[in-house]
Design a protein around this motif. Structure first.
Motif, PDB file in Angstrom:
ATOM      1  N   ILE A  63       0.831  -1.202   0.000  1.00 42.76           N
ATOM      2  CA  ILE A  63       0.000   0.000   0.000  1.00 42.76           C
ATOM      3  C   ILE A  63       0.866   1.254   0.000  1.00 42.76           C
ATOM      4  CG2 ILE A  63      -1.979  -1.087   1.148  1.00 42.76           C
ATOM      5  CD1 ILE A  63      -0.884   0.241   3.780  1.00 42.76           C
ATOM      6  N   MET A  64       2.175   1.099  -0.099  1.00 46.55           N
ATOM      7  CA  MET A  64       3.078   2.236  -0.025  1.00 46.55           C
ATOM      8  C   MET A  64       3.052   3.026  -1.338  1.00 46.55           C
ATOM      9  SD  MET A  64       6.126   0.042   1.714  1.00 46.55           S
ATOM     10  CE  MET A  64       5.973  -0.693   3.346  1.00 46.55           C
ATOM     11  N   ARG A  65       3.574   4.248  -1.290  1.00 48.38           N
ATOM     12  CA  ARG A  65       3.586   5.092  -2.494  1.00 48.38           C
ATOM     13  C   ARG A  65       4.318   4.389  -3.633  1.00 48.38           C
ATOM     14  NH1 ARG A  65       2.036  10.413  -2.977  1.00 48.38           N
ATOM     15  NH2 ARG A  65       1.316  11.374  -1.026  1.00 48.38           N
ATOM     16  N   SER A  66       3.702   4.449  -4.807  1.00 48.00           N
ATOM     17  CA  SER A  66       4.221   3.695  -5.937  1.00 48.00           C
ATOM     18  C   SER A  66       3.628   4.209  -7.239  1.00 48.00           C
ATOM     19  CB  SER A  66       3.858   2.210  -5.769  1.00 48.00           C
ATOM     20  OG  SER A  66       4.066   1.484  -6.958  1.00 48.00           O
ATOM     21  N   ASP A  70       4.213  -2.276 -11.072  1.00 46.19           N
ATOM     22  CA  ASP A  70       4.012  -3.652 -10.618  1.00 46.19           C
ATOM     23  C   ASP A  70       3.025  -3.674  -9.454  1.00 46.19           C
ATOM     24  OD1 ASP A  70       4.294  -6.412 -10.465  1.00 46.19           O
ATOM     25  OD2 ASP A  70       6.092  -6.320  -9.211  1.00 46.19           O
ATOM     26  N   HIS A  71       2.025  -2.803  -9.538  1.00 49.22           N
ATOM     27  CA  HIS A  71       0.920  -2.786  -8.593  1.00 49.22           C
ATOM     28  C   HIS A  71       1.353  -2.715  -7.140  1.00 49.22           C
ATOM     29  CE1 HIS A  71      -0.904  -4.736 -12.267  1.00 49.22           C
ATOM     30  NE2 HIS A  71      -1.422  -3.527 -12.196  1.00 49.22           N
ATOM     31  N   GLY A  72       2.319  -1.825  -6.881  1.00 48.31           N
ATOM     32  CA  GLY A  72       2.736  -1.549  -5.521  1.00 48.31           C
ATOM     33  C   GLY A  72       4.062  -2.151  -5.128  1.00 48.31           C
ATOM     34  N   TYR A  73       4.548  -3.115  -5.896  1.00 38.12           N
ATOM     35  CA  TYR A  73       5.850  -3.703  -5.593  1.00 38.12           C
ATOM     36  C   TYR A  73       6.998  -2.884  -6.192  1.00 38.12           C
ATOM     37  CZ  TYR A  73       3.621  -7.703  -3.458  1.00 38.12           C
ATOM     38  OH  TYR A  73       2.878  -8.505  -2.612  1.00 38.12           O
ATOM     39  N   ASP A  74       6.688  -1.733  -6.742  1.00 37.61           N
ATOM     40  CA  ASP A  74       7.694  -0.754  -7.167  1.00 37.61           C
ATOM     41  C   ASP A  74       7.479   0.477  -6.282  1.00 37.61           C
ATOM     42  OD1 ASP A  74       5.187  -0.761  -8.615  1.00 37.61           O
ATOM     43  OD2 ASP A  74       5.949   0.885  -9.845  1.00 37.61           O
ATOM     44  N   VAL A  81       1.530   6.063   2.541  1.00 39.98           N
ATOM     45  CA  VAL A  81       0.486   5.306   1.854  1.00 39.98           C
ATOM     46  C   VAL A  81       0.228   5.958   0.495  1.00 39.98           C
ATOM     47  CG1 VAL A  81      -1.969   4.696   1.894  1.00 39.98           C
ATOM     48  CG2 VAL A  81      -0.589   4.473   3.969  1.00 39.98           C
ATOM     49  N   ASP A  82       0.105   5.139  -0.531  1.00 38.75           N
ATOM     50  CA  ASP A  82      -0.214   5.697  -1.845  1.00 38.75           C
ATOM     51  C   ASP A  82      -1.636   6.255  -1.845  1.00 38.75           C
ATOM     52  OD1 ASP A  82       1.012   5.542  -4.811  1.00 38.75           O
ATOM     53  OD2 ASP A  82      -1.182   5.433  -4.887  1.00 38.75           O
ATOM     54  N   PRO A  83      -1.838   7.449  -2.428  1.00 35.81           N
ATOM     55  CA  PRO A  83      -3.187   8.042  -2.451  1.00 35.81           C
ATOM     56  C   PRO A  83      -4.233   7.153  -3.108  1.00 35.81           C
ATOM     57  CG  PRO A  83      -1.535   9.676  -3.065  1.00 35.81           C
ATOM     58  CD  PRO A  83      -0.825   8.348  -2.991  1.00 35.81           C
TER      59      PRO A  83
END
Length: 541
Positions: A63-66, A70-74, A81-83
């Protein structure tokens, strides 16, 4: 378990030792703001469902900013937290409300690589070759007189080369950087002190907010061998062998001991590592007393629906953990692995079945295997939607978004089929997942009978089976003990007994079989004239 290894197991009350952990893939769990993508508010809104299901903990995929390549794994900022999912206040509320319901919250930690949009990588691109900024990653000169060839022959597990060439600050083509996954995911070099220091800071940031542990992505890949030697052969995505130089370098264990030391500052927290290795000895090294609390052992998730394969997966998994006094883990699927209903379905053409008939068999087998894994000692991980008996979705090419699809040159369809949003209620898409039908991946219209709403009203549904099985696992003393004893069983079948007295029998043959002696607690499919039907499991005491 052997007394000499009690340090890794910890107090008998450690929550993670016998927990059922539910993997929430946030994009696909529940969308409350109506943008077609799941969010933290949606997870909060559905906590009552998870409490009803009876799980001990949730694991949040990233759920981190990205930039979401790769759907959050980048990850571009590991401490926000990503908006797309919400903000830190939403996260804090999720942790608080889950804890109020006696559920732990764990989350993905992605230490192997960053996004190419991370501040560090931007600094590296702006810096000169040989600079400290580049030393946080694997920047290398290319081979050949003009440096136009990659530094070695490593391939990305997403397809294509594992190296990309950069344009230097002066505009010339220059060095190459390593990315074992997508080009937008440059690998970090843990020999640089900044990398481990930053990981410690990230861990403490989330642990201070009340998170109960982490699932550590690519746990087996955090160290790279000196000199980055060539690999002998190309390998498939996430099917690494123990001699693959890209993974399982011995230096990884010092990193895990550092990770464990941070967790030990926060009693009651636990880490589980994504560990793709082949041998029991290699796996055991990751769950030694001063490293990971738990390691994902994917043998059961990789086994065919055949008695000998299932027994071998269980036996080998237990052997790997018992050798160091660790706790075994079990899972049948996750966001990287095809759903068990589809995986267990027989080949329709080979068996002369329609596709729907084959999936129906796969669904029966998935129900049986759910009972097998829940009967085993240790920690169980359930991927969201497994409790609904969801199959992989049949998606058209033009909706695929997994980077594997593009990076493989459209030769590997990737993992989108197992990541489709969950169906909650109603008779047509989006089935209560969102207020918009334009969901990030389309939900099949024929999932109307698989919604949570429909299955809660059906005592014979897969969801009802999971609820009954989880309740029995918690309340019955027969589920106690750390070992299994194998019974003699007919060909194509297995049976084992827990020290507390639980017996689990699986019929993977083509004919009904007699049950072992005992009182039936639960069956995955109704008995036929007192016999256990094919593709069925039973619990007895």
């Amino acid at each position: 378990m052997s007394e000499q290894y009690v340090t890794n197991s910890g107090p008998a009350g450690d929550w993670w030792r016998n927990a059922v952990v539910y993997q929430v893939y946030p994009r696909s769990f529940s969308d409350l703001n109506g943008d077609g993508v799941g969010d933290l508010a949606g997870v909060i809104d559905r906590l009552g469902y998870l409490e009803l299901l009876g799980v001990d903990a949730i694991w949040l995929s990233p759920i981190m900013r990205s930039p979401m390549v790769d759907h959050g794994y980048d990850v571009s900022d590991p401490r926000d937290v990503d908006p797309l999912f919400g903000d830190l206040d939403d996260f804090d509320r999720l942790v608080a409300e889950a804890h109020d319901r006696d559920m732990k919250v764990t989350m993905d930690l992605v230490p192997n690589h960053t996004s190419d949009q991370h501040a560090w990588f931007s600094q590296a691109l702006a810096a000169e070759p040989g600079s400290d900024e580049r030393a946080r990653y694997f920047f290398r000169d290319g081979l050949g007189d003009d440096g136009s060839q990659p530094p070695n022959n490593w391939t990305s597990v997403f397809g294509g080369p594992a190296w990309s060439r950069v344009t230097e600050p002066d505009g010339s083509l220059g060095q190459w950087y390593l990315h074992l996954f997508a080009p937008e995911q440059p690998d970090l070099d843990f020999t640089h002190p900044d990398v481990l220091d930053d990981l410690r800071t990230t861990m403490r940031f989330w642990l201070d907010r009340g998170v109960d542990g982490f699932r550590i992505d690519v746990s087996h890949g955090l160290a790279k061998p000196e000199g980055l030697p060539d690999m002998p052969d190309a390998v498939e995505i996430l099917k690494h062998t123990d001699d693959d130089p890209r993974f399982n370098d011995p230096g990884v264990h010092a990193i895990h001991r550092e990770i464990r030391s941070v967790s030990d500052e926060y009693p009651g927290t636990a880490n589980v590592g994504e560990v793709w290795v082949s041998s029991n000895d290699a796996f055991a090294d990751y769950v030694r007393p001063d490293e990971l609390h738990l390691g994902f052992n994917f043998r059961l998730a990789s086994a065919d629906f055949a008695a000998d394969r299932v027994k071998e997966a269980i036996t080998e998994s237990l052997a790997a953990t018992t050798s160091v006094g660790a706790v075994p883990t079990w899972t049948l699927s996750n966001h990287d692995v095809p759903r068990e209903v589809t995986r267990y379905a027989p080949d329709a053409a080979e068996q002369g079945l329609a596709d729907g008939q084959a999936l129906a068999v796969g669904a029966l087998r998935a129900r049986a295997m759910a009972m097998v894994e829940l009967a085993l000692p240790g920690t169980v991980f359930i991927y969201n939607g497994a409790e609904l008996g969801l199959p992989d979705a049949d998606l058209p090419d033009d909706v695929l978004v997994d980077p594997v699809w593009e990076n493989s040159g459209h030769t590997d369809r990737g993992r989108d089929a197992c990541r489709v949003p969950l169906p909650w209620e109603g008779a047509e898409p989006p089935f209560g997942f969102s207020s918009t039908a334009d969901t990030w991946l389309p939900i099949p219209a024929d999932w109307a009978g698989l919604t949570v709403e429909a299955q809660l009203e059906d005592i014979f549904s897969t969801l009802s089976l999971y609820r009954q099985a989880l309740e029995l696992r918690y309340v019955r003393p027969e589920f106690s003990g750390d070992t299994v004893e194998w019974y003699g069983a007919p060909d194509g079948c297995i049976a084992f007994r827990r020290p507390g007295g639980l017996i689990c029998a699986l019929n993977a043959s083509a004919a009904p079989i007699p049950l072992p002696p005992g009182q039936v607690l639960l069956v995955s499919t109704p008995l036929e004239n007192g016999l256990l039907p094919p593709n069925t499991a039973a619990w007895l005491v």
